[in-house]
Enzyme design. Structure first.
Site, PDB file in Angstrom:
ATOM      1  N   GLY A 147      39.125  44.302  42.756  1.00 20.90           N
ATOM      2  CA  GLY A 147      37.754  44.833  42.429  1.00 20.90           C
ATOM      3  C   GLY A 147      36.492  44.482  43.495  1.00 20.90           C
ATOM      4  N   MET A 148      35.219  44.884  43.319  1.00 16.63           N
ATOM      5  CA  MET A 148      34.316  44.523  44.312  1.00 16.63           C
ATOM      6  C   MET A 148      33.930  42.937  44.485  1.00 16.63           C
ATOM      7  SD  MET A 148      30.538  46.420  44.615  1.00 16.63           S
ATOM      8  CE  MET A 148      30.082  46.243  42.908  1.00 16.63           C
ATOM      9  N   LEU A 149      33.732  42.487  43.285  1.00 17.63           N
ATOM     10  CA  LEU A 149      33.683  40.923  43.398  1.00 17.63           C
ATOM     11  C   LEU A 149      35.030  40.228  43.816  1.00 17.63           C
ATOM     12  CD1 LEU A 149      32.081  38.455  42.938  1.00 17.63           C
ATOM     13  CD2 LEU A 149      32.443  38.687  40.553  1.00 17.63           C
ATOM     14  N   ASP A 179      48.146  42.953  33.907  1.00 21.81           N
ATOM     15  CA  ASP A 179      47.223  43.891  33.016  1.00 21.81           C
ATOM     16  C   ASP A 179      46.703  42.864  31.895  1.00 21.81           C
ATOM     17  OD1 ASP A 179      45.926  45.477  31.241  1.00 21.81           O
ATOM     18  OD2 ASP A 179      47.207  47.276  31.700  1.00 21.81           O
ATOM     19  N   TYR A 220      36.873  46.409  32.367  1.00 20.32           N
ATOM     20  CA  TYR A 220      36.665  47.710  32.408  1.00 20.32           C
ATOM     21  C   TYR A 220      35.065  48.123  32.752  1.00 20.32           C
ATOM     22  CZ  TYR A 220      36.328  52.671  30.798  1.00 20.32           C
ATOM     23  OH  TYR A 220      36.138  53.888  30.646  1.00 20.32           O
ATOM     24  N   THR A 221      34.473  48.149  34.120  1.00 21.95           N
ATOM     25  CA  THR A 221      33.180  48.087  34.344  1.00 21.95           C
ATOM     26  C   THR A 221      32.308  49.566  34.178  1.00 21.95           C
ATOM     27  OG1 THR A 221      33.675  48.404  36.683  1.00 21.95           O
ATOM     28  CG2 THR A 221      33.610  46.254  35.848  1.00 21.95           C
ATOM     29  N   TYR A 269      29.545  48.775  26.494  1.00 16.76           N
ATOM     30  CA  TYR A 269      30.128  47.518  27.343  1.00 16.76           C
ATOM     31  C   TYR A 269      29.588  46.205  27.352  1.00 16.76           C
ATOM     32  CZ  TYR A 269      29.885  45.344  32.118  1.00 16.76           C
ATOM     33  OH  TYR A 269      29.986  44.655  33.130  1.00 16.76           O
ATOM     34  N   LYS A 281      31.713  42.495  26.176  1.00 15.48           N
ATOM     35  CA  LYS A 281      31.376  41.486  27.035  1.00 15.48           C
ATOM     36  C   LYS A 281      30.912  40.016  26.298  1.00 15.48           C
ATOM     37  CE  LYS A 281      31.956  41.219  31.295  1.00 15.48           C
ATOM     38  NZ  LYS A 281      33.397  41.089  32.348  1.00 15.48           N
TER      39      LYS A 281
HETATM   40  N1  LIG Z   1      29.357  45.979  38.985  1.00 13.51           N
HETATM   41  C1  LIG Z   1      28.312  45.087  38.363  1.00 13.51           C
HETATM   42  O1  LIG Z   1      27.151  45.666  38.680  1.00 13.51           O
HETATM   43  C2  LIG Z   1      28.261  44.170  37.432  1.00 13.51           C
HETATM   44  C3  LIG Z   1      27.196  43.647  36.833  1.00 13.51           C
HETATM   45  C4  LIG Z   1      27.273  42.572  35.833  1.00 13.51           C
HETATM   46  C5  LIG Z   1      28.551  41.799  35.907  1.00 13.51           C
HETATM   47  N2  LIG Z   1      29.703  42.584  36.165  1.00 13.51           N
HETATM   48  C6  LIG Z   1      31.008  41.755  36.031  1.00 13.51           C
HETATM   49  O2  LIG Z   1      31.434  41.424  37.230  1.00 13.51           O
HETATM   50  C7  LIG Z   1      33.020  41.466  37.191  1.00 13.51           C
HETATM   51  C8  LIG Z   1      33.462  42.133  38.425  1.00 13.51           C
HETATM   52  O3  LIG Z   1      32.814  43.486  38.510  1.00 13.51           O
HETATM   53  P1  LIG Z   1      33.093  44.616  39.702  1.00 13.51           P
HETATM   54  O4  LIG Z   1      32.149  45.543  39.796  1.00 13.51           O
HETATM   55  O5  LIG Z   1      33.576  43.726  40.898  1.00 13.51           O
HETATM   56  O6  LIG Z   1      34.451  45.280  39.071  1.00 13.51           O
HETATM   57  P2  LIG Z   1      35.329  46.388  39.705  1.00 13.51           P
HETATM   58  O7  LIG Z   1      35.107  46.650  41.026  1.00 13.51           O
HETATM   59  O8  LIG Z   1      35.210  47.790  38.904  1.00 13.51           O
HETATM   60  O9  LIG Z   1      36.681  46.000  39.489  1.00 13.51           O
HETATM   61  C9  LIG Z   1      37.309  45.599  38.388  1.00 13.51           C
HETATM   62  C10 LIG Z   1      38.655  44.879  38.456  1.00 13.51           C
HETATM   63  O10 LIG Z   1      39.096  44.766  37.067  1.00 13.51           O
HETATM   64  C11 LIG Z   1      40.511  44.988  37.128  1.00 13.51           C
HETATM   65  N3  LIG Z   1      41.151  45.704  35.775  1.00 13.51           N
HETATM   66  C12 LIG Z   1      40.384  46.815  35.222  1.00 13.51           C
HETATM   67  N4  LIG Z   1      41.098  46.916  33.983  1.00 13.51           N
HETATM   68  C13 LIG Z   1      42.149  45.783  34.178  1.00 13.51           C
HETATM   69  C14 LIG Z   1      43.252  45.545  33.222  1.00 13.51           C
HETATM   70  N5  LIG Z   1      43.400  46.139  32.236  1.00 13.51           N
HETATM   71  N6  LIG Z   1      44.165  44.565  33.614  1.00 13.51           N
HETATM   72  C15 LIG Z   1      43.739  43.908  34.638  1.00 13.51           C
HETATM   73  N7  LIG Z   1      42.703  44.011  35.632  1.00 13.51           N
HETATM   74  C16 LIG Z   1      41.808  45.040  35.362  1.00 13.51           C
HETATM   75  C17 LIG Z   1      40.833  46.082  38.293  1.00 13.51           C
HETATM   76  O11 LIG Z   1      41.953  45.982  38.877  1.00 13.51           O
HETATM   77  P3  LIG Z   1      42.738  47.436  39.535  1.00 13.51           P
HETATM   78  O12 LIG Z   1      41.290  47.907  40.492  1.00 13.51           O
HETATM   79  O13 LIG Z   1      43.921  46.853  40.150  1.00 13.51           O
HETATM   80  O14 LIG Z   1      42.843  48.428  38.442  1.00 13.51           O
HETATM   81  C18 LIG Z   1      39.571  45.633  39.352  1.00 13.51           C
HETATM   82  O15 LIG Z   1      40.355  44.590  40.154  1.00 13.51           O
HETATM   83  C19 LIG Z   1      33.484  42.219  35.981  1.00 13.51           C
HETATM   84  O16 LIG Z   1      33.912  41.246  34.892  1.00 13.51           O
HETATM   85  C20 LIG Z   1      32.111  42.840  35.253  1.00 13.51           C
HETATM   86  O17 LIG Z   1      31.845  43.143  34.175  1.00 13.51           O
HETATM   87  C21 LIG Z   1      29.619  43.610  37.119  1.00 13.51           C
END
Ligand SMILES: NC(=O)c1ccc[n+]([C@@H]2O[C@H](COP(=O)([O-])OP(=O)(O)OC[C@H]3O[C@@H](n4cnc5c(N)ncnc54)[C@H](OP(=O)(O)O)[C@@H]3O)[C@@H](O)[C@H]2O)c1
Length: 298
Positions: A28-30, A52, A77-78, A141, A145
């Site tokens: 993912g992005m982070l 998973d 699941y974001t 969502y 969380k």
């Molecule tokens: N984006 C935001 O603005 C934001 C804001 C606040 C908090 N957050 C939190 O920050 C964290 C990182 O966010 P992000 O934006 O980097 O997320 P993201 O880019 O959507 O990436 C999600 C990641 O989760 C993995 N994933 C999804 N379903 C999964 C499952 N069933 N089993 C294992 N891995 C799974 C994906 O793997 P695959 O790609 O390999 O499927 C991917 O590596 C998350 O916990 C999110 O809740 C995000």
């Protein structure tokens, strides 16, 4: 994505001192920022294809084989609107998945850092949210969380929960990219001006997470870049820094009805992070860095 433990620092001292880190959500992005910036320890990163988090047996096996000092759970699941339309999937991944990881961590005595969100709050505050404020999610969502935070703290009372917000950076879908793409296609944009939060650069958050793990952090920590803005103000700054003249008009959330409600105000107070001696840069400064990186990549 990194599938085997990788240690970049070759000295014997580093071998003795370095920690084993397991990152779920490394694709993912982070997660990508965590993998690229975590230099001093041995880091194993996994995406959903390798592990998973909904599958407890698979997670238990991966965690017991890796026996890490720290697990960073960035996987989620974001898709906020997707979660609203499919709350069962949101709960299965974001809550039960987190429980599965926490239980596996407990079995091998690994520390857990869970990445959480400002969406655990309803947005009715008018001053920054403190870590002591109650969880009051208004979306599926946010609820998934918030439930994960509660369940993890029961299973692993010494876990660390890092709440962050409005992430942007390379390797994912992010707001600056959307605005620049729209600016290339339209003469005028409308952006909501009634939701306020803290944009956060994934590279800076990754650095903060590394330092928190190295500092043996526990409890809830709020980690965002410094300063806050509305999405409209964020869009104006993106275009200004990119040198584009596209007109942006402020609008309100009721003109952009979406499945999931968003908090009107989700600014997170930084004192839980500064308590560890960690200060994050102003978001405008990190935006400039991201736009330079983006331009250089073509
Ligand atoms: N984006 C935001 O603005 C934001 C804001 C606040 C908090 N957050 C939190 O920050 C964290 C990182 O966010 P992000 O934006 O980097 O997320 P993201 O880019 O959507 O990436 C999600 C990641 O989760 C993995 N994933 C999804 N379903 C999964 C499952 N069933 N089993 C294992 N891995 C799974 C994906 O793997 P695959 O790609 O390999 O499927 C991917 O590596 C998350 O916990 C999110 O809740 C995000």
């Amino acid at each position: 994505m990194v599938r085997t433990f990788r240690k970049r620092t070759p000295s014997i001292c580093a071998t003795l001192d370095s920690m084993k880190i397991l990152v779920f959500g490394a694709t993912g992005m982070l997660g990508k920022a965590l993998i690229s910036r975590w230099n001093e320890d041995q880091v194993l990163g996994l995406g959903s294809a390798q592990a998973d988090i909904r599958n407890p047996e698979q997670i238990e096996k991966v965690v017991s084989e890796a026996a890490p000092d720290w697990i960073v759970l960035s996987a989620a699941y974001t898709d906020v609107d997707g979660c609203e339309l499919n709350p069962t999937l949101a709960s299965n991944v974001n809550t039960q998945g987190a429980v599965n990881v926490a239980k596996a961590a407990a079995q091998v005595h690994s520390r857990l850092l869970f990445v959480s969100t400002d969406y655990v709050f309803d947005g009715n505050n008018t001053t920054p949210y403190e870590i002591t404020d109650p969880r009051t999610p208004i979306s599926a969502y946010g609820k998934s969380k918030a439930d994960a935070e509660r369940r993890i703290s029961e299973i692993l009372p010494d876990s660390c929960m890092v709440r962050t917000s409005w992430l942007f950076g390379p390797g994912g879908k992010c707001f600056p990219d959307t605005i620049l793409k729209l600016a290339g296609a339209r003469p005028q944009l409308e952006v909501v001006n009634d939701q306020r939060g803290c944009p956060t650069y994934t590279a800076d958050l990754a650095d903060a997470i590394v330092r928190l793990c190295q500092s043996d952090a526990r409890g809830i920590v709020h980690a965002t870049n410094r300063g806050d803005c509305t999405w409209y103000e964020f869009a104006c700054e993106i275009l200004r820094q990119a040198g584009l003249n596209t007109v942006v008009r402020p609008t309100t959330s009721d003109k952009f009805v979406r499945p999931a409600p968003r908090p009107k105000y989700s600014v997170l107070a930084p004192r839980s992070l500064t308590a560890y001696g960690i200060e994050m840069r102003a978001w405008q400064q990190t935006l400039a860095e991201y736009l330079r990186l983006r331009a250089a990549a073509g």
